[in-house]
Design a protein around this motif. Sequence first.
Motif, PDB file in Angstrom:
ATOM      1  N   MET A   1     -23.217 -79.785 -55.117  1.00 48.85           N
ATOM      2  CA  MET A   1     -21.720 -79.996 -55.561  1.00 48.85           C
ATOM      3  C   MET A   1     -21.122 -78.921 -54.757  1.00 48.85           C
ATOM      4  O   MET A   1     -21.590 -77.632 -54.921  1.00 48.85           O
ATOM      5  N   LYS A   2     -19.907 -79.193 -53.891  1.00 49.26           N
ATOM      6  CA  LYS A   2     -19.578 -78.097 -52.932  1.00 49.26           C
ATOM      7  C   LYS A   2     -18.528 -77.061 -54.041  1.00 49.26           C
ATOM      8  O   LYS A   2     -17.944 -77.965 -54.745  1.00 49.26           O
ATOM      9  N   ILE A   3     -18.623 -75.908 -53.742  1.00 55.66           N
ATOM     10  CA  ILE A   3     -17.667 -74.953 -54.425  1.00 55.66           C
ATOM     11  C   ILE A   3     -16.408 -74.939 -53.926  1.00 55.66           C
ATOM     12  O   ILE A   3     -16.331 -74.546 -52.910  1.00 55.66           O
ATOM     13  N   LYS A   4     -15.297 -75.473 -54.579  1.00 57.68           N
ATOM     14  CA  LYS A   4     -14.060 -75.669 -54.023  1.00 57.68           C
ATOM     15  C   LYS A   4     -13.119 -74.784 -54.715  1.00 57.68           C
ATOM     16  O   LYS A   4     -11.885 -74.649 -54.067  1.00 57.68           O
ATOM     17  N   LYS A   5     -13.287 -74.152 -55.802  1.00 55.41           N
ATOM     18  CA  LYS A   5     -12.220 -73.392 -56.535  1.00 55.41           C
ATOM     19  C   LYS A   5     -12.972 -71.824 -56.565  1.00 55.41           C
ATOM     20  O   LYS A   5     -14.089 -71.701 -57.076  1.00 55.41           O
ATOM     21  N   ALA A   6     -11.888 -70.713 -56.553  1.00 55.54           N
ATOM     22  CA  ALA A   6     -12.246 -69.586 -57.017  1.00 55.54           C
ATOM     23  C   ALA A   6     -11.126 -69.000 -57.648  1.00 55.54           C
ATOM     24  O   ALA A   6     -10.012 -69.087 -57.490  1.00 55.54           O
ATOM     25  N   VAL A   7     -11.724 -68.025 -58.641  1.00 57.32           N
ATOM     26  CA  VAL A   7     -10.803 -67.418 -59.589  1.00 57.32           C
ATOM     27  C   VAL A   7     -11.051 -65.790 -59.301  1.00 57.32           C
ATOM     28  O   VAL A   7     -12.259 -65.383 -59.254  1.00 57.32           O
ATOM     29  N   ILE A   8      -9.744 -65.224 -59.214  1.00 53.69           N
ATOM     30  CA  ILE A   8     -10.012 -63.491 -59.024  1.00 53.69           C
ATOM     31  C   ILE A   8      -9.207 -63.070 -60.210  1.00 53.69           C
ATOM     32  O   ILE A   8      -8.066 -63.042 -60.400  1.00 53.69           O
ATOM     33  N   PRO A   9      -9.983 -62.528 -61.055  1.00 54.12           N
ATOM     34  CA  PRO A   9      -9.407 -61.860 -62.386  1.00 54.12           C
ATOM     35  C   PRO A   9      -8.782 -60.530 -61.833  1.00 54.12           C
ATOM     36  O   PRO A   9      -9.528 -59.638 -61.097  1.00 54.12           O
ATOM     37  N   ALA A  10      -7.610 -60.031 -61.912  1.00 51.84           N
ATOM     38  CA  ALA A  10      -6.796 -59.121 -61.365  1.00 51.84           C
ATOM     39  C   ALA A  10      -5.768 -58.263 -62.497  1.00 51.84           C
ATOM     40  O   ALA A  10      -4.672 -57.970 -62.187  1.00 51.84           O
ATOM     41  N   ALA A  11      -6.165 -58.718 -63.551  1.00 53.62           N
ATOM     42  CA  ALA A  11      -5.343 -58.309 -64.628  1.00 53.62           C
ATOM     43  C   ALA A  11      -5.410 -57.154 -65.443  1.00 53.62           C
ATOM     44  O   ALA A  11      -4.648 -56.713 -66.364  1.00 53.62           O
ATOM     45  N   GLY A  12      -6.471 -56.575 -65.037  1.00 55.13           N
ATOM     46  CA  GLY A  12      -7.118 -55.245 -65.678  1.00 55.13           C
ATOM     47  C   GLY A  12      -5.800 -53.981 -65.624  1.00 55.13           C
ATOM     48  O   GLY A  12      -5.177 -53.896 -64.896  1.00 55.13           O
ATOM     49  N   MET A  13      -6.115 -53.004 -66.415  1.00 52.82           N
ATOM     50  CA  MET A  13      -5.252 -51.976 -66.455  1.00 52.82           C
ATOM     51  C   MET A  13      -5.329 -50.707 -65.431  1.00 52.82           C
ATOM     52  O   MET A  13      -4.437 -49.998 -65.087  1.00 52.82           O
ATOM     53  N   GLY A  14      -6.732 -50.956 -65.000  1.00 55.87           N
ATOM     54  CA  GLY A  14      -6.902 -49.813 -64.088  1.00 55.87           C
ATOM     55  C   GLY A  14      -6.941 -48.427 -64.666  1.00 55.87           C
ATOM     56  O   GLY A  14      -6.507 -47.562 -63.956  1.00 55.87           O
ATOM     57  N   THR A  15      -7.409 -48.296 -65.914  1.00 55.99           N
ATOM     58  CA  THR A  15      -7.099 -46.880 -66.539  1.00 55.99           C
ATOM     59  C   THR A  15      -8.090 -46.052 -65.718  1.00 55.99           C
ATOM     60  O   THR A  15      -7.888 -44.603 -65.892  1.00 55.99           O
ATOM     61  N   ARG A  16      -9.213 -46.225 -65.127  1.00 61.53           N
ATOM     62  CA  ARG A  16      -9.974 -45.326 -64.498  1.00 61.53           C
ATOM     63  C   ARG A  16      -9.198 -44.874 -63.259  1.00 61.53           C
ATOM     64  O   ARG A  16      -9.938 -43.575 -62.628  1.00 61.53           O
ATOM     65  N   PHE A  17      -8.047 -45.395 -62.737  1.00 60.47           N
ATOM     66  CA  PHE A  17      -7.659 -44.927 -61.480  1.00 60.47           C
ATOM     67  C   PHE A  17      -6.221 -44.323 -61.814  1.00 60.47           C
ATOM     68  O   PHE A  17      -5.249 -44.361 -60.735  1.00 60.47           O
ATOM     69  N   LEU A  18      -5.873 -43.985 -62.958  1.00 64.95           N
ATOM     70  CA  LEU A  18      -4.671 -43.519 -63.309  1.00 64.95           C
ATOM     71  C   LEU A  18      -4.502 -42.149 -62.759  1.00 64.95           C
ATOM     72  O   LEU A  18      -5.426 -41.484 -62.571  1.00 64.95           O
TER      73      LEU A  18
END
Length: 287
Positions: A1-18
Amino acid sequence: MKIKKAVIPAAGMGTRFLPATKAMPKEMLPIVDKPTLQLVVEEIVEAGIEDILIITGRGKGAIEDHFDKSIELENLLRDKGKDEELEEVLKISSLANIFYIRQKEPLGLGHAVLCARQFVGNEPFAVLLGDDIVYADEPVIGQLAAVYDEKKNTVVGCQRVGWENVHKYGVVDTDDPEASVVKVKRLTEKPERSEAGSDLAVLGRYIIDPEIFEIIETTKPGAGGEIQLTDALNILASRQPVWAYTFEGRRYDVGDKLGFLEATVEYALRRKELSEEFKSYLTSLKD
Ligand code: UTP
């Protein structure tokens, strides 16, 4: 089955880069002149996947603006005859079909993936972390899709990270960490060195069976009090085969300061118009 959908989680707080990430999404940190997230989207498009869901959260509005059309900017570049820049800007808004959903609270990567349930439906889907980039001849998510095609089960993208680093990653327990595709016996999130089954770590790229959604729904918070995708994948691995694939490419964790610096330097050195001057600048620092 061809992969048609991709999900990018980008909701993190990024505390390591404050403090950089206080008002700016870490996924928008630029690698030379391109936001990290654009490099992730381009990897997906190169792999032939056109529908992308980005999981965002509060304070992540710059992400939607970036992939939207920017009429004033386009007109200005057109008026000034800046054709190359105009082409670049136009390209961004027509890269793919991009959809958005908000994760109301950053309860963990597993919880972020659950937010994609409606979008994904009942088919295997790709997951790419929004702060993870890989420089590769063949897009890594395409490499994973090829393994999925053969195995017809969940595939997690991995690389060896060295035993001294296992405590930072989801780690694969397997009999044969040397093989490029191996069956996962167990996954452990951020294990102590003595508890890790190998130094093969899961690094930001996945093709996942939709059964994961009902598993995440009942997955309890794990390491760091977050609902971990690794824990849910571990349960999935007890129900159906899950494969660990060692992908080809140089991976960078842009959400980590050192990873960001490495990516910046190495991507700049790969740019024709910058490499020579930048290299001589770097060489001059050694004196
Ligand atoms: P990270 O663990 O690197 O993100 O998650 P973080 O929580 O922002 O990191 P620090 O430790 O605070 O710096 C990997 C990816 O998963 C997303 C992040 O945005 C990142 O792209 N993520 C993480 C979510 O979407 N939701 C979450 O609840 C957690």
